[in-house]
Motif scaffolding. Sequence first.
Motif, PDB file in Angstrom:
ATOM      1  N   ILE A 157       0.696  -1.212  -0.055  1.00 42.60           N
ATOM      2  CA  ILE A 157       0.007   0.412   0.048  1.00 42.60           C
ATOM      3  C   ILE A 157       0.791   1.269   0.109  1.00 42.60           C
ATOM      4  O   ILE A 157       0.528   2.259  -0.255  1.00 42.60           O
ATOM      5  N   GLY A 158       2.026   1.367   0.310  1.00 44.41           N
ATOM      6  CA  GLY A 158       3.102   2.406   0.435  1.00 44.41           C
ATOM      7  C   GLY A 158       2.518   3.278   1.658  1.00 44.41           C
ATOM      8  O   GLY A 158       1.945   3.059   2.424  1.00 44.41           O
ATOM      9  N   ILE A 159       3.483   4.175   1.767  1.00 38.72           N
ATOM     10  CA  ILE A 159       3.463   5.179   2.693  1.00 38.72           C
ATOM     11  C   ILE A 159       3.372   6.515   2.372  1.00 38.72           C
ATOM     12  O   ILE A 159       4.437   6.949   1.660  1.00 38.72           O
ATOM     13  N   ALA A 160       2.560   7.450   2.913  1.00 43.16           N
ATOM     14  CA  ALA A 160       2.605   8.889   2.508  1.00 43.16           C
ATOM     15  C   ALA A 160       3.861   9.598   3.024  1.00 43.16           C
ATOM     16  O   ALA A 160       4.457   9.370   4.315  1.00 43.16           O
ATOM     17  N   ASN A 161       4.317  10.726   2.007  1.00 46.18           N
ATOM     18  CA  ASN A 161       5.462  11.417   2.519  1.00 46.18           C
ATOM     19  C   ASN A 161       5.168  12.052   3.908  1.00 46.18           C
ATOM     20  O   ASN A 161       6.217  12.029   4.725  1.00 46.18           O
ATOM     21  N   GLN A 162       4.005  12.594   4.384  1.00 46.22           N
ATOM     22  CA  GLN A 162       3.857  13.091   5.837  1.00 46.22           C
ATOM     23  C   GLN A 162       3.984  12.153   6.878  1.00 46.22           C
ATOM     24  O   GLN A 162       4.199  12.384   7.928  1.00 46.22           O
ATOM     25  N   ASP A 163       3.982  10.826   6.741  1.00 42.90           N
ATOM     26  CA  ASP A 163       4.198   9.797   7.509  1.00 42.90           C
ATOM     27  C   ASP A 163       5.666   9.392   7.822  1.00 42.90           C
ATOM     28  O   ASP A 163       5.856   8.450   8.753  1.00 42.90           O
ATOM     29  N   PHE A 164       6.643   9.753   7.009  1.00 41.68           N
ATOM     30  CA  PHE A 164       7.682   9.268   7.041  1.00 41.68           C
ATOM     31  C   PHE A 164       8.357   9.675   8.364  1.00 41.68           C
ATOM     32  O   PHE A 164       9.150   8.926   8.976  1.00 41.68           O
ATOM     33  N   LYS A 165       8.171  11.001   9.112  1.00 39.06           N
ATOM     34  CA  LYS A 165       8.721  11.453  10.224  1.00 39.06           C
ATOM     35  C   LYS A 165       8.327  10.645  11.480  1.00 39.06           C
ATOM     36  O   LYS A 165       9.083  10.481  12.377  1.00 39.06           O
ATOM     37  N   ASN A 166       7.326   9.861  11.257  1.00 38.41           N
ATOM     38  CA  ASN A 166       6.754   9.131  12.387  1.00 38.41           C
ATOM     39  C   ASN A 166       6.819   7.475  12.144  1.00 38.41           C
ATOM     40  O   ASN A 166       6.330   6.748  13.118  1.00 38.41           O
ATOM     41  N   ILE A 167       7.470   7.284  11.248  1.00 38.72           N
ATOM     42  CA  ILE A 167       7.289   5.948  10.892  1.00 38.72           C
ATOM     43  C   ILE A 167       8.065   5.040  11.778  1.00 38.72           C
ATOM     44  O   ILE A 167       7.800   3.805  12.167  1.00 38.72           O
ATOM     45  N   PHE A 168       9.116   5.516  12.482  1.00 36.26           N
ATOM     46  CA  PHE A 168       9.863   4.519  13.456  1.00 36.26           C
ATOM     47  C   PHE A 168       9.620   5.006  14.812  1.00 36.26           C
ATOM     48  O   PHE A 168      10.114   4.849  15.840  1.00 36.26           O
ATOM     49  N   ALA A 169       8.423   5.817  15.057  1.00 40.80           N
ATOM     50  CA  ALA A 169       7.815   6.396  16.439  1.00 40.80           C
ATOM     51  C   ALA A 169       7.521   4.878  17.073  1.00 40.80           C
ATOM     52  O   ALA A 169       6.472   4.339  16.536  1.00 40.80           O
ATOM     53  N   ALA A 170       7.669   5.014  18.501  1.00 41.55           N
ATOM     54  CA  ALA A 170       7.060   3.740  19.167  1.00 41.55           C
ATOM     55  C   ALA A 170       5.470   3.810  19.312  1.00 41.55           C
ATOM     56  O   ALA A 170       4.946   4.813  19.459  1.00 41.55           O
ATOM     57  N   PHE A 171       4.778   2.619  19.047  1.00 43.64           N
ATOM     58  CA  PHE A 171       3.419   2.713  19.195  1.00 43.64           C
ATOM     59  C   PHE A 171       2.755   3.343  17.974  1.00 43.64           C
ATOM     60  O   PHE A 171       1.519   3.599  18.353  1.00 43.64           O
ATOM     61  N   HIS A 172       3.291   3.984  17.034  1.00 46.37           N
ATOM     62  CA  HIS A 172       2.643   4.603  15.881  1.00 46.37           C
ATOM     63  C   HIS A 172       2.394   3.745  14.790  1.00 46.37           C
ATOM     64  O   HIS A 172       3.293   2.819  14.359  1.00 46.37           O
ATOM     65  N   GLN A 173       1.314   3.812  14.100  1.00 46.96           N
ATOM     66  CA  GLN A 173       0.864   3.272  13.120  1.00 46.96           C
ATOM     67  C   GLN A 173       0.173   4.331  12.437  1.00 46.96           C
ATOM     68  O   GLN A 173      -0.416   5.070  12.806  1.00 46.96           O
ATOM     69  N   VAL A 174       0.257   4.295  10.837  1.00 48.71           N
ATOM     70  CA  VAL A 174      -0.438   4.915  10.054  1.00 48.71           C
ATOM     71  C   VAL A 174      -1.903   5.145  10.197  1.00 48.71           C
ATOM     72  O   VAL A 174      -2.461   6.187  10.340  1.00 48.71           O
ATOM     73  N   ASP A 175      -2.591   4.193  10.407  1.00 49.17           N
ATOM     74  CA  ASP A 175      -3.979   3.778  10.761  1.00 49.17           C
ATOM     75  C   ASP A 175      -4.134   3.818  12.269  1.00 49.17           C
ATOM     76  O   ASP A 175      -3.780   2.720  12.813  1.00 49.17           O
ATOM     77  N   GLN A 176      -4.427   4.967  12.822  1.00 49.52           N
ATOM     78  CA  GLN A 176      -4.355   4.972  14.438  1.00 49.52           C
ATOM     79  C   GLN A 176      -5.883   4.553  14.981  1.00 49.52           C
ATOM     80  O   GLN A 176      -6.154   4.563  16.199  1.00 49.52           O
ATOM     81  N   GLY A 177      -6.812   4.257  13.981  1.00 50.25           N
ATOM     82  CA  GLY A 177      -7.991   4.098  14.582  1.00 50.25           C
ATOM     83  C   GLY A 177      -8.156   2.816  15.294  1.00 50.25           C
ATOM     84  O   GLY A 177      -7.522   1.767  14.883  1.00 50.25           O
ATOM     85  N   ILE A 178      -9.324   2.553  16.100  1.00 51.51           N
ATOM     86  CA  ILE A 178      -9.650   1.672  16.866  1.00 51.51           C
ATOM     87  C   ILE A 178      -9.979   0.451  15.803  1.00 51.51           C
ATOM     88  O   ILE A 178      -9.726  -0.608  15.923  1.00 51.51           O
TER      89      ILE A 178
END
Length: 435
Positions: A333-354
């Motif tokens: 599916i790929g990753i949007a450019n704006q999500d690059f900065k958080n891609i290696f953050a702990a507990f972070h996912q591009v889709d953060q919804g329940i």
Amino acid sequence: MEETLKILVVEENEVERVLLNLALRETGMTIELDEVKDSHQTLSALINNHYDCIFLDYHLRNQNCLTLIHKINSSAVKVPLVILINSGNEAIGGECIKAGASEYLIKSTLSSETIAQILRSAIRIHRIKMQLDIANQQLKKSHEQLIIKDKELATKQEHIEQQKIALLEISKLKSFFLASISHELRTPMNAIIGFSQILLRPKFGNLTNQQMDMVERILNNGKKLLMLVDEILDFSHIEAGKLELKPEIFDLSEVVSNTVKEIRSLAEAKNLSLLVKGDINNKLVFNDAVRLRQILMNLLSNAIKFTESGNIFVEIKEIHQNRVTIAVQDTGIGIANQDFKNIFAAFHQVDQGISRKYSGAGLGLAIVDSLVRMMGGKIYIESKLGVGSMFKIELPRKINLIADLGNVVSRTHQHHFHALCYHRKASINSPNLKL
């Protein structure tokens, strides 16, 4: 149009006052004159009028001239003073200037030219003084504001330091909690997995198809939960600085191939092609094989999870004699450019919804990033939405034995390394090993 100068003459002697007035009017300057005879009238005139200059006779009957100068200068009125003295009293003129007068004029030299020169000089000097006073006041005000700002910054800095200490304590408590809860969860999870495996063995009795399906689900979900627990435990150890690398000499291609074999069934379950390409002459590296497998397993798991169709490629290359790269590329599916900065953050996912589509704790890439940095390496990412992603790790062929980013490798590991070199009949400098 020439400026009109308003002049106050303070002179008791009427003859000298008339001569001064005549000389002032003969200067050719536009002048408006007021005359007073003593200090009381002088102070009253200053309160009620604005003057551009005062001509003040030193010899006043009821008031010491120096005292009057001090009174004028200490009042809110700021005006240039020209002191009228007799010949031979130049020393008195100097005292008057020290007291705050602008100029002094010897009466015997009274002429329109002299008065014009002194008047212009006194007004110019006074205006310069006023500008300097304004500048000094502004500097003083700015200095006071800077002092206030400095105090505010010091207070904020102290507050930030206190918050930092509090956050560090919270982080320690969080790491301790994660480590504790992970240890507590591992025991029952291992029991669940173990008993599930026992139930699936034929010698413990035949299960119906429905029972077999349910036990297999228990087993698979137990393994998933145990993997999440292991991730949380690893992450807590990394945060606490307690995770150590255990380096050894091993075949990089072999570790990559075995890891791919372990995960291939997941790719095949989604009809994904999983390809491995190796372009490396010297396959031996000195690193932590278990942690390197963990890095690769996380990258491959993500690639399979986020790819619905297409291919996944794993490529090993050596940049030069001392560094190697491992790249995992997918058609997901790929990753949007704006999500690059958080891609290696702990507990972070591009889709953060329940109700997000893809499960996981969001620790995989955070652990990968930390482990790669511990190994003295770098990680790069290229991605485009709807096209796919590529994660490439660049590692030294031989990791630092003493310290990597604050993580110390124990002396036991160093001894182990030397033993391995001995058993393999090689050394760091051997042309056969080329680490």
